[in-house]
Design a protein around this motif. Structure first.
Motif, PDB file in Angstrom:
ATOM      1  N   TYR A  31      -3.882   4.311  -0.767  1.00  0.00           N
ATOM      2  CA  TYR A  31      -4.538   3.012  -0.706  1.00  0.00           C
ATOM      3  C   TYR A  31      -3.974   2.052  -1.754  1.00  0.00           C
ATOM      4  CZ  TYR A  31      -7.919   5.569   2.061  1.00  0.00           C
ATOM      5  OH  TYR A  31      -8.512   6.333   3.038  1.00  0.00           O
ATOM      6  N   GLY A  32      -3.928   0.761  -1.383  1.00  0.00           N
ATOM      7  CA  GLY A  32      -3.561  -0.283  -2.330  1.00  0.00           C
ATOM      8  C   GLY A  32      -2.092  -0.318  -2.696  1.00  0.00           C
ATOM      9  N   LEU A  33      -1.208   0.027  -1.761  1.00  0.00           N
ATOM     10  CA  LEU A  33       0.223  -0.035  -2.048  1.00  0.00           C
ATOM     11  C   LEU A  33       0.713  -1.470  -1.933  1.00  0.00           C
ATOM     12  CD1 LEU A  33       1.507   3.049  -0.040  1.00  0.00           C
ATOM     13  CD2 LEU A  33       0.712   2.953  -2.406  1.00  0.00           C
ATOM     14  N   ARG A  34       1.530  -1.875  -2.892  1.00  0.00           N
ATOM     15  CA  ARG A  34       2.111  -3.218  -2.877  1.00  0.00           C
ATOM     16  C   ARG A  34       3.551  -3.107  -2.400  1.00  0.00           C
ATOM     17  NH1 ARG A  34       4.950  -6.633  -6.631  1.00  0.00           N
ATOM     18  NH2 ARG A  34       4.838  -5.010  -8.219  1.00  0.00           N
ATOM     19  N   VAL A  35       3.872  -3.829  -1.334  1.00  0.00           N
ATOM     20  CA  VAL A  35       5.228  -3.846  -0.787  1.00  0.00           C
ATOM     21  C   VAL A  35       5.893  -5.139  -1.236  1.00  0.00           C
ATOM     22  CG1 VAL A  35       6.630  -3.793   1.317  1.00  0.00           C
ATOM     23  CG2 VAL A  35       4.464  -2.502   1.219  1.00  0.00           C
ATOM     24  N   ALA A  36       7.045  -5.014  -1.877  1.00  0.00           N
ATOM     25  CA  ALA A  36       7.762  -6.178  -2.413  1.00  0.00           C
ATOM     26  C   ALA A  36       9.210  -6.137  -1.940  1.00  0.00           C
ATOM     27  CB  ALA A  36       7.711  -6.173  -3.942  1.00  0.00           C
ATOM     28  N   GLN A  37       9.804  -7.336  -1.827  1.00  0.00           N
ATOM     29  CA  GLN A  37      11.221  -7.426  -1.497  1.00  0.00           C
ATOM     30  C   GLN A  37      11.942  -8.067  -2.675  1.00  0.00           C
ATOM     31  OE1 GLN A  37      12.352  -9.702   1.999  1.00  0.00           O
ATOM     32  NE2 GLN A  37      14.001  -8.254   2.382  1.00  0.00           N
ATOM     33  N   MET A  38      12.967  -7.392  -3.153  1.00  0.00           N
ATOM     34  CA  MET A  38      13.731  -7.840  -4.304  1.00  0.00           C
ATOM     35  C   MET A  38      14.749  -8.913  -3.885  1.00  0.00           C
ATOM     36  SD  MET A  38      12.455  -6.033  -6.731  1.00  0.00           S
ATOM     37  CE  MET A  38      10.879  -6.060  -5.907  1.00  0.00           C
ATOM     38  N   PRO A  39      15.295  -9.661  -4.840  1.00  0.00           N
ATOM     39  CA  PRO A  39      16.283 -10.697  -4.508  1.00  0.00           C
ATOM     40  C   PRO A  39      17.489 -10.166  -3.726  1.00  0.00           C
ATOM     41  CG  PRO A  39      15.520 -11.001  -6.740  1.00  0.00           C
ATOM     42  CD  PRO A  39      14.940  -9.691  -6.256  1.00  0.00           C
ATOM     43  N   ASP A  40      17.839  -8.881  -3.919  1.00  0.00           N
ATOM     44  CA  ASP A  40      18.967  -8.311  -3.179  1.00  0.00           C
ATOM     45  C   ASP A  40      18.560  -7.818  -1.784  1.00  0.00           C
ATOM     46  OD1 ASP A  40      17.571  -5.968  -3.704  1.00  0.00           O
ATOM     47  OD2 ASP A  40      19.210  -4.990  -4.797  1.00  0.00           O
ATOM     48  N   THR A  42      16.435  -5.577  -0.923  1.00  0.00           N
ATOM     49  CA  THR A  42      15.914  -4.220  -0.852  1.00  0.00           C
ATOM     50  C   THR A  42      14.409  -4.267  -1.073  1.00  0.00           C
ATOM     51  OG1 THR A  42      16.284  -3.821  -3.207  1.00  0.00           O
ATOM     52  CG2 THR A  42      18.059  -3.173  -1.679  1.00  0.00           C
ATOM     53  N   PHE A  43      13.736  -3.208  -0.695  1.00  0.00           N
ATOM     54  CA  PHE A  43      12.286  -3.154  -0.829  1.00  0.00           C
ATOM     55  C   PHE A  43      11.887  -2.234  -1.967  1.00  0.00           C
ATOM     56  CE2 PHE A  43      13.030  -4.273   3.599  1.00  0.00           C
ATOM     57  CZ  PHE A  43      12.199  -5.369   3.723  1.00  0.00           C
ATOM     58  N   ARG A  44      10.703  -2.467  -2.487  1.00  0.00           N
ATOM     59  CA  ARG A  44      10.061  -1.591  -3.466  1.00  0.00           C
ATOM     60  C   ARG A  44       8.604  -1.436  -3.028  1.00  0.00           C
ATOM     61  NH1 ARG A  44      14.657  -1.802  -4.557  1.00  0.00           N
ATOM     62  NH2 ARG A  44      15.694  -2.010  -6.547  1.00  0.00           N
ATOM     63  N   VAL A  45       8.047  -0.279  -3.315  1.00  0.00           N
ATOM     64  CA  VAL A  45       6.634  -0.031  -3.031  1.00  0.00           C
ATOM     65  C   VAL A  45       6.014   0.496  -4.311  1.00  0.00           C
ATOM     66  CG1 VAL A  45       4.968   1.288  -1.680  1.00  0.00           C
ATOM     67  CG2 VAL A  45       7.057   0.454  -0.587  1.00  0.00           C
ATOM     68  N   PHE A  46       4.908  -0.121  -4.707  1.00  0.00           N
ATOM     69  CA  PHE A  46       4.228   0.238  -5.943  1.00  0.00           C
ATOM     70  C   PHE A  46       2.804   0.678  -5.636  1.00  0.00           C
ATOM     71  CE2 PHE A  46       7.289  -3.120  -6.772  1.00  0.00           C
ATOM     72  CZ  PHE A  46       8.044  -2.573  -7.797  1.00  0.00           C
ATOM     73  N   GLY A  47       2.397   1.758  -6.254  1.00  0.00           N
ATOM     74  CA  GLY A  47       1.005   2.192  -6.164  1.00  0.00           C
ATOM     75  C   GLY A  47       0.188   1.473  -7.210  1.00  0.00           C
ATOM     76  N   PRO A  48      -1.128   1.568  -7.105  1.00  0.00           N
ATOM     77  CA  PRO A  48      -1.977   0.934  -8.120  1.00  0.00           C
ATOM     78  C   PRO A  48      -1.736   1.571  -9.492  1.00  0.00           C
ATOM     79  CG  PRO A  48      -3.291   1.917  -6.345  1.00  0.00           C
ATOM     80  CD  PRO A  48      -1.876   2.269  -6.098  1.00  0.00           C
ATOM     81  N   ASN A  49      -1.903   0.784 -10.536  1.00  0.00           N
ATOM     82  CA  ASN A  49      -1.781   1.313 -11.891  1.00  0.00           C
ATOM     83  C   ASN A  49      -3.013   2.131 -12.250  1.00  0.00           C
ATOM     84  OD1 ASN A  49       0.736   0.188 -12.389  1.00  0.00           O
ATOM     85  ND2 ASN A  49      -0.140  -1.705 -13.168  1.00  0.00           N
TER      86      ASN A  49
END
Length: 90
Positions: A31-40, A42-49
């Motif tokens: 739950y609560g995964l953040r999907v981000a796209q970098m300037p290049d 590519t994607f990153r996925v971050f879990g909650p802190n």
């Protein structure tokens, strides 16, 4: 992989595309995964802190690509396009 909940990032959300809750396999949900796209692009996925601002989980590149692809596909199915593209259109 199944998207349980999809929340597009609000305008001005930086590189964040959306937040998702997913079921990666039957009975295992994240739950609560953040999907981000970098300037290049590519994607990153971050879990909650954690409470101490540490990481709660990490993902290898194959898992990141699978989660990002599922989120983009879900957005396209629901909105008819990828929701993040609308914010960046000029």
């Amino acid at each position: 992989m199944k998207i349980l909940s999809y929340r597009p990032a609000p305008p001005g959300g930086g590189n964040t595309l959306c937040h998702v809750d997913i079921e990666i396999i039957a009975g295992v949900r994240l739950y609560g995964l953040r999907v981000a796209q970098m300037p290049d692009r590519t994607f990153r996925v971050f879990g909650p802190n954690t409470e101490r601002m540490g990481r709660s989980m990490s993902f290898d590149p194959v898992a990141v690509d699978s989660i990002a692809a599922a989120a983009i596909s879900y957005s396209s199915d629901v909105y008819g396009h990828f929701k993040h593209d609308q914010r960046n259109a000029s």
